[in-house]
Scaffold this motif. Sequence first.
Motif, short mmCIF file in Angstrom:
data_model
loop_
_atom_site.label_atom_id
_atom_site.label_comp_id
_atom_site.label_asym_id
_atom_site.label_seq_id
_atom_site.Cartn_x
_atom_site.Cartn_y
_atom_site.Cartn_z
N SER A 116 0.86 -1.18 0.00
CA SER A 116 0.00 0.00 0.00
C SER A 116 0.90 1.22 0.00
O SER A 116 2.00 1.20 0.56
N ASN A 117 0.44 2.30 -0.61
CA ASN A 117 1.24 3.52 -0.70
C ASN A 117 1.59 4.14 0.64
O ASN A 117 2.57 4.84 0.75
N ASN A 118 0.79 3.88 1.66
CA ASN A 118 1.02 4.54 2.94
C ASN A 118 1.81 3.68 3.92
O ASN A 118 1.98 4.07 5.07
N LEU A 119 2.32 2.54 3.50
CA LEU A 119 3.13 1.70 4.39
C LEU A 119 4.46 2.38 4.67
O LEU A 119 5.11 2.91 3.77
N ASP A 120 4.88 2.35 5.93
CA ASP A 120 6.17 2.89 6.31
C ASP A 120 7.25 1.88 5.91
O ASP A 120 7.14 0.69 6.21
N THR B 13 7.63 6.59 3.23
CA THR B 13 6.59 5.70 2.70
C THR B 13 6.74 5.57 1.19
O THR B 13 7.45 6.35 0.55
N ILE B 14 6.04 4.62 0.64
CA ILE B 14 6.04 4.45 -0.81
C ILE B 14 5.49 5.70 -1.47
O ILE B 14 6.04 6.19 -2.47
N GLU B 15 4.45 6.27 -0.92
CA GLU B 15 3.86 7.49 -1.47
C GLU B 15 4.85 8.64 -1.44
O GLU B 15 4.93 9.43 -2.39
N ASP B 16 5.64 8.75 -0.37
CA ASP B 16 6.67 9.80 -0.29
C ASP B 16 7.66 9.68 -1.46
O ASP B 16 8.03 10.68 -2.07
N ILE B 17 8.08 8.46 -1.74
CA ILE B 17 9.04 8.24 -2.83
C ILE B 17 8.40 8.58 -4.17
O ILE B 17 9.02 9.25 -5.01
N ILE B 18 7.18 8.14 -4.39
CA ILE B 18 6.49 8.43 -5.65
C ILE B 18 6.36 9.93 -5.86
O ILE B 18 6.69 10.45 -6.93
N ARG B 19 5.92 10.65 -4.84
CA ARG B 19 5.78 12.11 -4.95
C ARG B 19 7.12 12.79 -5.22
O ARG B 19 7.20 13.70 -6.02
N TYR B 20 8.16 12.32 -4.54
CA TYR B 20 9.48 12.91 -4.71
C TYR B 20 9.95 12.73 -6.16
O TYR B 20 10.46 13.67 -6.77
#
Length: 79
Positions: free
Chosen positions: A3-7, A45-52
């Motif tokens: 999931s995108n919000n997993l740490d 998180t996965i979402e942090d990496i995607i946004r970056y």
Amino acid sequence: MLSNNLDLEADLGIDSVKRTEILNILQEIYEFQIQEQADLKELNTIEDIIRYIQTNINCANSVDKEKIFSLLNILLQGM
């Protein structure tokens, strides 16, 4: 299932060394540079990496979030 919000560390067991390895691979693929060491610490998180990635590469509009997520999924399974 990921999931995108997993740490990365708490939920997936990806420590800072493994996170750096993953980000190095992504930097080569998407041709971006992590600007500051502090930026690396914020990518939890996965979402942090995607946004970056979407924010820091030249062709951000053409990079599909799902493609990055799929690639991260593959990389994380190999860790």
